[in-house]
Structure formats: structure tokens, C-alpha cells
Design a protein around this motif. Structure first.
Motif, PDB file in Angstrom:
ATOM      1  N   PHE A 204       0.774  -1.413   0.009  1.00  0.00           N
ATOM      2  CA  PHE A 204       0.004  -0.149   0.149  1.00  0.00           C
ATOM      3  C   PHE A 204       0.850   1.194   0.148  1.00  0.00           C
ATOM      4  CE2 PHE A 204      -2.362  -3.391   2.200  1.00  0.00           C
ATOM      5  CZ  PHE A 204      -3.472  -3.145   1.529  1.00  0.00           C
TER       6      PHE A 204
ATOM      7  N   GLY B  96      -3.722   4.381   0.215  1.00  0.00           N
ATOM      8  CA  GLY B  96      -4.133   3.241   0.267  1.00  0.00           C
ATOM      9  C   GLY B  96      -4.298   2.677   1.647  1.00  0.00           C
TER      10      GLY B  96
ATOM     11  N   CYS C 129       2.444  -1.093   4.343  1.00  0.00           N
ATOM     12  CA  CYS C 129       2.590   0.497   3.463  1.00  0.00           C
ATOM     13  C   CYS C 129       3.979   0.879   3.517  1.00  0.00           C
ATOM     14  CB  CYS C 129       1.637   1.090   4.267  1.00  0.00           C
ATOM     15  SG  CYS C 129       1.510   2.704   3.806  1.00  0.00           S
TER      16      CYS C 129
END
Length: 90
Positions: A24, A28, A68
Motif C-alpha cells: 500500500f 491506500g 505500507c
């Protein structure tokens, strides 16, 4: 009702596994964070085991943060404001 709780838990476990396989960006991750916060209240209404639901929802957010590239979470006040804005439109 326990059947619904079991289905909800299985779906959330699958969601955790799905998130663990993704990568991500910041937006996101923040979208996942917002979606999880939005789902928290309705899922608790239909499922029996609040603690398990909370744990699995938190696991989705933790997994998204771990996957992420730049995990900067939304502030709780901003999350609440976005959720309230969406709920007021419904």
C-alpha cells in the motif's frame, strides 16, 4: 446469530490475509483505516463476539500498516469527521 458471527469472523480473517499479500501507499493505507473504522459499528451490531471483531479489525489495520511504504495514519478526529459526513449523507 452465531452463524452470522462465524461468517463475519471468517471474512475478516480472509481480509487480513488479503491485506498481508498487498503493498500500500499512504492513501491506500489511510483508506483501509477509514473503511475498517466505518465497518466497526455495523459489524458489532450483527456479530456476537465484540472482542473478536475488534481484534480482527485491528489486525487488518496492523497488517496494512506493515505492508505500507509510508504508513502515516489518519488522526482519530479526522476519521470520525469523515465517517459522520458519510453517515449524514445516507
Amino acid at each position: 446469530e452465531s452463524v452470522i458471527s462465524t461468517i463475519v469472523k471468517l471474512c475478516l480473517k480472509s481480509f487480513v490475509q488479503f491485506v498481508r499479500l498487498q503493498t500500500f501507499n499512504r492513501s491506500g493505507f489511510q483508506q483501509i483505516q477509514l473503511d475498517i473504522q466505518f465497518l466497526r459499528a455495523p459489524l458489532k451490531e450483527i456479530a456476537d463476539d465484540d472482542a473478536a471483531i475488534d481484534f480482527l479489525l485491528d489486525e487488518v489495520c496492523v497488517a496494512a500498516a506493515e505492508r505500507c511504504l509510508d504508513p502515516i495514519p489518519l488522526e482519530p478526529a479526522i476519521l470520525e469527521k469523515l465517517i459522520q459526513a458519510k453517515l449524514s449523507k445516507s
